[in-house]
Write a protein that holds these residues in place. Structure first.
Motif, PDB file in Angstrom:
ATOM      1  N   SER A 158       0.833  -1.205   0.000  1.00 44.57           N
ATOM      2  CA  SER A 158       0.000   0.000   0.000  1.00 44.57           C
ATOM      3  C   SER A 158       0.867   1.253   0.000  1.00 44.57           C
ATOM      4  CB  SER A 158      -0.920   0.021   1.230  1.00 44.57           C
ATOM      5  OG  SER A 158      -1.798  -1.080   1.226  1.00 44.57           O
ATOM      6  N   LEU A 159       1.921   1.254   0.815  1.00 43.81           N
ATOM      7  CA  LEU A 159       2.812   2.410   0.888  1.00 43.81           C
ATOM      8  C   LEU A 159       3.485   2.663  -0.455  1.00 43.81           C
ATOM      9  CD1 LEU A 159       4.252   4.626   2.482  1.00 43.81           C
ATOM     10  CD2 LEU A 159       5.937   2.914   3.208  1.00 43.81           C
ATOM     11  N   ALA A 160       3.953   1.595  -1.099  1.00 42.31           N
ATOM     12  CA  ALA A 160       4.629   1.749  -2.388  1.00 42.31           C
ATOM     13  C   ALA A 160       3.682   2.327  -3.437  1.00 42.31           C
ATOM     14  CB  ALA A 160       5.174   0.394  -2.856  1.00 42.31           C
ATOM     15  N   TYR A 161       2.470   1.796  -3.503  1.00 38.37           N
ATOM     16  CA  TYR A 161       1.509   2.272  -4.507  1.00 38.37           C
ATOM     17  C   TYR A 161       1.099   3.715  -4.230  1.00 38.37           C
ATOM     18  CZ  TYR A 161      -2.811   2.852  -7.104  1.00 38.37           C
ATOM     19  OH  TYR A 161      -3.799   3.344  -7.928  1.00 38.37           O
ATOM     20  N   GLN A 162       0.790   4.021  -2.990  1.00 35.78           N
ATOM     21  CA  GLN A 162       0.283   5.349  -2.667  1.00 35.78           C
ATOM     22  C   GLN A 162       1.370   6.416  -2.750  1.00 35.78           C
ATOM     23  OE1 GLN A 162      -1.892   5.091   1.070  1.00 35.78           O
ATOM     24  NE2 GLN A 162      -3.106   3.385   0.302  1.00 35.78           N
ATOM     25  N   ALA A 163       2.620   6.048  -2.429  1.00 34.56           N
ATOM     26  CA  ALA A 163       3.722   7.006  -2.590  1.00 34.56           C
ATOM     27  C   ALA A 163       3.920   7.340  -4.066  1.00 34.56           C
ATOM     28  CB  ALA A 163       5.005   6.427  -1.994  1.00 34.56           C
ATOM     29  N   ALA A 164       3.804   6.328  -4.921  1.00 36.67           N
ATOM     30  CA  ALA A 164       3.900   6.577  -6.368  1.00 36.67           C
ATOM     31  C   ALA A 164       2.753   7.471  -6.829  1.00 36.67           C
ATOM     32  CB  ALA A 164       3.876   5.244  -7.129  1.00 36.67           C
TER      33      ALA A 164
END
Length: 206
Positions: A158-164
């Motif tokens: 979730s962090l990786a997707y939302q940071a992108a």
């Protein structure tokens, strides 16, 4: 793997859940468009904090409680749908500055964190995923370590997707600053989307 049953499906479900645009996505993009990357990341942390609470609730047996008490789950759904509609109406009523207007005062990161946290906490899609769907991937007799690993998977992906999402959203927002009308339209679209999402969820409540 890791005593998670249907591991590939578990990963796929997380990715699909993130990829489907929802209230959390809108909250992150709205914060990024208004006050840049730091505001967007504060919104990301808010959504992740809400997600963590639902994962902990699932671990505590909330899923079993809601299955036994469908009216309690239905009440959460109605509350979430109403909150999403209210947030959408607030966006529709907002007055983003046009060309030559005084820019709106920047909000603190804490404001965006709390706003995204509440969106996550009252979003029926999140409730459905973590309270009903998430426990289905636990093998019978799985240890607490397995549950912690599942939570870690969800949080990292979730962090990786939302940071992108924040990085891409910021690039778009910078270009929209030169076109106040486009920014105004984007905020209106976000408001309509939230009201529509809340209405659609309310219509599907049984």
């Amino acid at each position: 793997m890791f005593d998670i049953q249907n591991y590939a499906s578990f990963i796929a479900a997380i990715l699909v859940f993130q990829a489907v645009p929802g209230a959390g996505t809108i909250a992150i993009l709205d914060a990024t468009a208004r006050d840049g990357r730091s505001a967007g990341m504060a919104a990301v942390l808010g959504t992740l904090a809400g997600d963590c609470l639902f994962m902990l609730a699932a671990a505590a047996g909330l899923a079993a409680l809601l299955q036994a008490q469908p009216l309690a789950f239905q009440g959460l759904q109605w509350f979430g749908a109403a909150y999403l509609c209210w947030l959408g109406v607030q966006l529709l009523r907002s007055q983003p500055g046009g060309a030559g207007a005084e820019p709106a005062r920047a909000q603190t990161a804490g404001v965006y964190f709390r706003r995204a946290f509440m969106v996550s906490l009252t979003n029926p899609k999140v409730i459905l995923f973590f309270v009903a769907f998430f426990p289905l991937f636990l093998k019978p007799g799985a240890s607490g370590t397995t549950l912690a690993l599942m939570m870690l998977h969800v949080t990292v992906l979730s962090l990786a997707y939302q940071a992108a999402l924040v990085l891409v959203g910021n690039l778009v927002a910078v270009r929209l600053k030169a076109f106040p009308g486009a920014r105004r339209l984007a905020i209106r679209i976000a408001g309509v989307a939230l009201v529509g999402l809340g209405g659609r969820l309310a219509a599907g409540i049984r």
